[in-house]
Design an enzyme around this catalytic site. Structure first.
Site, short mmCIF file in Angstrom:
data_model
loop_
_atom_site.label_atom_id
_atom_site.label_comp_id
_atom_site.label_asym_id
_atom_site.label_seq_id
_atom_site.Cartn_x
_atom_site.Cartn_y
_atom_site.Cartn_z
CG ASP A 42 -2.05 -1.03 1.06
OD1 ASP A 42 -2.43 -1.31 -0.09
OD2 ASP A 42 -2.53 -1.56 2.08
CE1 TYR A 155 -1.10 7.50 13.81
CE2 TYR A 155 -1.03 9.52 12.56
CZ TYR A 155 -0.76 8.83 13.71
OH TYR A 155 -0.16 9.45 14.77
P1 NAP Z 1 4.20 2.76 5.24
O1 NAP Z 1 5.20 1.81 5.76
O2 NAP Z 1 4.14 3.02 3.77
O3 NAP Z 1 2.74 2.31 5.74
C1 NAP Z 1 2.52 1.91 7.07
C2 NAP Z 1 1.54 0.74 7.08
O4 NAP Z 1 0.23 1.20 6.73
C3 NAP Z 1 1.94 -0.35 6.08
O5 NAP Z 1 1.73 -1.60 6.70
C4 NAP Z 1 0.94 -0.13 4.94
O6 NAP Z 1 0.70 -1.31 4.22
C5 NAP Z 1 -0.30 0.30 5.72
N1 NAP Z 1 -1.32 1.04 4.97
C6 NAP Z 1 -1.16 2.12 4.16
N2 NAP Z 1 -2.35 2.54 3.71
C7 NAP Z 1 -3.29 1.69 4.24
C8 NAP Z 1 -4.71 1.61 4.16
N3 NAP Z 1 -5.43 2.52 3.46
N4 NAP Z 1 -5.35 0.66 4.87
C9 NAP Z 1 -4.66 -0.23 5.60
N5 NAP Z 1 -3.30 -0.22 5.73
C10 NAP Z 1 -2.64 0.74 5.05
O7 NAP Z 1 4.38 4.11 6.08
P2 NAP Z 1 4.64 5.65 5.72
O8 NAP Z 1 5.30 5.77 4.39
O9 NAP Z 1 5.25 6.28 6.89
O10 NAP Z 1 3.16 6.31 5.65
C11 NAP Z 1 2.20 5.84 4.79
C12 NAP Z 1 0.94 5.53 5.58
O11 NAP Z 1 1.27 4.84 6.77
C13 NAP Z 1 0.18 6.76 6.04
O12 NAP Z 1 -0.75 7.18 5.06
C14 NAP Z 1 -0.51 6.29 7.31
O13 NAP Z 1 -1.85 5.92 7.10
C15 NAP Z 1 0.25 5.05 7.72
N6 NAP Z 1 0.78 5.26 9.07
C16 NAP Z 1 0.22 4.55 10.07
C17 NAP Z 1 0.63 4.75 11.37
C18 NAP Z 1 0.00 3.96 12.46
O14 NAP Z 1 -0.89 3.17 12.17
N7 NAP Z 1 0.37 4.18 13.70
C19 NAP Z 1 1.63 5.68 11.67
C20 NAP Z 1 2.19 6.39 10.60
C21 NAP Z 1 1.74 6.17 9.29
P3 NAP Z 1 1.83 -1.98 3.24
O15 NAP Z 1 2.72 -2.76 4.17
O16 NAP Z 1 1.01 -2.84 2.33
O17 NAP Z 1 2.58 -0.89 2.52
#
Ligand code: NAP
Length: 258
Positions: A42, A155
């Site tokens: 993703d 997130y």
């Molecule tokens: P990233 O490693 O690209 O993504 C973090 C995780 O979020 C990965 O496991 C990714 O899946 C998953 N993900 C992304 N979009 C999703 C969706 N719509 N539904 C379910 N899972 C999803 O991290 P990054 O580059 O820092 O940021 C990209 C995204 O990460 C942000 O848009 C944010 O939503 C998410 N994030 C989450 C948290 C948290 O949950 N605490 C904190 C920071 C950022 P894949 O492994 O398939 O890539």
């Protein structure tokens, strides 16, 4: 029709991307493609959407099943065939737009597939919240996450926001560590609004904030306000077969890998 490929840059994703590139009978164009194949997960899809906002996106997962990435290494034949014949399903997803202003009225604008967050981790952020110009509350805490329905499982879900059916056109405002005491009061619940609503967050006094737009981030010195809403920007995501929302939720979060 022209296509491009983006890889997560690990060995498997690079190898798969190379195989796909050789088998697609369209002109390769890194600058202005009609189709972009994102190989990885993703996160790779988010990069593809930001790099090529007008292209149709095909997501191939090379690790665990992704929420967006729905083609797998095992069904590359389907992917190649879908692109070469032009026969595939398209799902339109609304992208959130934001306008960020500093105290000198400088504007930064951006769009998000998943969410926009605004935080100041080392200090308390004080923001007045307005919905369509109407005052809601004065927030004190770490910040806010504003998400789309398809971003509600990212997130936002970790913040205990609601998971939203993408067939509902909504915008969700979720607190990040709001302070609630005898002196300070916030709603404390995720607020799910119609997609016609515009959210405005106004800083009580200009301060430095950190804003994330999907995987991208901005440090804004002298932050004053941010306006968030839908402005008609749409992402086109390709699928080999239509997949129900519940199936997508269950394969991403519920079915064990064992
Ligand atoms: P990233 O490693 O690209 O993504 C973090 C995780 O979020 C990965 O496991 C990714 O899946 C998953 N993900 C992304 N979009 C999703 C969706 N719509 N539904 C379910 N899972 C999803 O991290 P990054 O580059 O820092 O940021 C990209 C995204 O990460 C942000 O848009 C944010 O939503 C998410 N994030 C989450 C948290 C948290 O949950 N605490 C904190 C920071 C950022 P894949 O492994 O398939 O890539």
């Amino acid at each position: 029709m022209r296509f491009s490929i983006l890889s997560r840059q690990d060995n498997l994703s690079n190898e798969v991307a190379c195989k796909i590139k050789k088998r697609i009978n369209l002109e390769y164009d890194d600058i202005n493609p009609d189709y972009v194949v994102a190989v990885g997960g993703d996160g790779t899809i988010l990069s593809a959407v930001h790099k090529y906002p007008n292209a149709v996106v095909f997501g191939v997962h090379t690790g665990h099943l992704g929420f967006y990435a729905n083609y797998s290494v095992e069904n590359i034949d389907d992917l190649v065939n879908d692109i070469n014949t032009g026969h595939f399903h398209i799902e339109n997803t609304n992208l959130l737009s934001c306008k960020i202003y500093d105290s000198k009225n400088n504007l930064t604008d951006a769009f998000a597939l998943n969410e926009i967050t605004i935080v100041t981790p080392p200090r308390t952020l004080i923001l007045d919240v307005f919905i369509n110009g109407e005052y809601l509350e004065r927030f004190r805490g770490t910040g806010f996450c504003v998400s789309t329905p398809s971003g509600s499982t990212a997130y936002n879900k970790s913040l205990h926001g609601s998971v939203i059916d993408p067939q509902l056109d909504t915008i969700q405002l979720t607190e990040i560590a709001g302070i609630n005491s005898n002196s300070y009061r916030t709603l404390s619940s995720p607020l799910v609004l119609s997609n016609r609503r515009k959210i405005k967050l106004n800083a009580l006094m200009a301060q430095e904030v950190f804003i994330t737009v999907d995987h991208e981030s901005y440090t804004i010195n002298d932050f004053e306000s941010i306006e968030i809403g839908y402005e008609g920007k749409v992402l086109k995501m390709a699928f080999h077969e239509e997949e129900s929302f519940l199936k997508r939720i269950s394969r991403t979060f519920l079915i064990s890998k064992e």
